[in-house]
Design a protein around this motif. Structure first.
Motif, mmCIF file in Angstrom:
data_model
loop_
_atom_site.group_PDB
_atom_site.id
_atom_site.type_symbol
_atom_site.label_atom_id
_atom_site.label_comp_id
_atom_site.label_asym_id
_atom_site.label_seq_id
_atom_site.Cartn_x
_atom_site.Cartn_y
_atom_site.Cartn_z
ATOM 1 N N UNK A 218 -3.127 12.833 -8.682
ATOM 2 C CA UNK A 218 -4.173 13.446 -7.858
ATOM 3 C C UNK A 218 -5.163 12.390 -7.378
ATOM 4 N N UNK A 219 -5.545 11.474 -8.256
ATOM 5 C CA UNK A 219 -6.470 10.407 -7.882
ATOM 6 C C UNK A 219 -5.864 9.514 -6.801
ATOM 7 N N UNK B 223 -5.697 7.740 -1.286
ATOM 8 C CA UNK B 223 -4.861 7.510 -0.105
ATOM 9 C C UNK B 223 -5.403 8.259 1.104
ATOM 10 N N UNK B 224 -5.761 9.522 0.921
ATOM 11 C CA UNK B 224 -6.306 10.321 2.020
ATOM 12 C C UNK B 224 -7.626 9.721 2.495
ATOM 13 N N UNK C 103 -8.305 8.228 6.182
ATOM 14 C CA UNK C 103 -9.378 8.811 6.990
ATOM 15 C C UNK C 103 -10.319 7.715 7.481
ATOM 16 N N UNK C 104 -10.679 6.788 6.617
ATOM 17 C CA UNK C 104 -11.556 5.679 7.012
ATOM 18 C C UNK C 104 -10.866 4.810 8.059
ATOM 19 N N UNK C 105 -9.600 4.482 7.826
ATOM 20 C CA UNK C 105 -8.862 3.662 8.779
ATOM 21 C C UNK C 105 -8.784 4.332 10.147
ATOM 22 N N UNK C 106 -8.449 5.619 10.162
ATOM 23 C CA UNK C 106 -8.347 6.329 11.432
ATOM 24 C C UNK C 106 -9.694 6.411 12.140
ATOM 25 N N UNK C 107 -10.761 6.611 11.391
ATOM 26 C CA UNK C 107 -12.099 6.663 11.971
ATOM 27 C C UNK C 107 -12.466 5.322 12.604
#
Length: 166
Positions: free
Chosen positions: A112-113, A118-119, A123-127
């Motif tokens: 889970x961690x 990873x998510x 998300x940071x990379x895509x932003x």
């Protein structure tokens, strides 16, 4: 069987009957419920016929419990009581598929961690990537607008006239 009592002598007349091992066992377990009798079998132990249930190692088809489980016979048949059920789960009926609860929880928490991290990284990379693309697009648009707004004068085209004289 006849019993004769005399002053100092007791005589007992008996008749001998031959029993096979299964009959001895059947008579021994006759006091048990019929539901249990199917799980007993006669075996010779120390030269004597003994009736043992499937939890006994001498039974022709013994029930073996793994991981320190204990065997018991119920009216439904032999089954294993697994030890340490507070820290382990057992998925096999013979206590053979042991899963440590703490290890399972730790593994699930780790997965889970990793999924959350990873998510978050994606998300940071895509932003960041979206901002870069938008910035590059804005710069290009600004350059085009500047170019269009400039009082750019096209150089006059040379007019060439062809005269019919050669």
């Amino acid at each position: 069987m006849k019993l004769h009592l005399h002053k100092d002598i007791i005589s007992l007349n008996t008749t001998r009957t031959e029993l096979n091992d299964q009959e001895v066992c059947d008579r021994t377990i006759a006091m048990l419920s019929e539901n249990y009798t199917a799980y007993f079998a006669p075996v010779i132990l120390s030269g004597k016929v003994t009736c043992v249930n499937q939890c006994h190692q001498s039974h022709p088809h013994p029930k073996k419990c793994m991981n320190e489980g204990t065997c018991q016979v119920s009216s439904q048949g032999p089954f294993c009581y697994c030890l340490h059920t507070d820290v382990n789960w057992y998925f096999g009926e013979d206590c053979n598929q042991q899963v440590h609860k703490v290890g399972l929880y730790a593994g699930l928490a780790a997965v889970a961690l990793i999924a959350v991290v990873t998510v978050a990284v994606l998300a940071i990379y895509l932003s960041i990537n979206k901002r870069k693309v938008k910035k590059n697009k804005d710069i290009k648009l600004e350059l085009v607008n500047e170019w269009l707004e400039d009082d750019f004068e096209w150089p006059p085209q040379k007019s060439t006239s062809y005269s019919g004289a050669n």
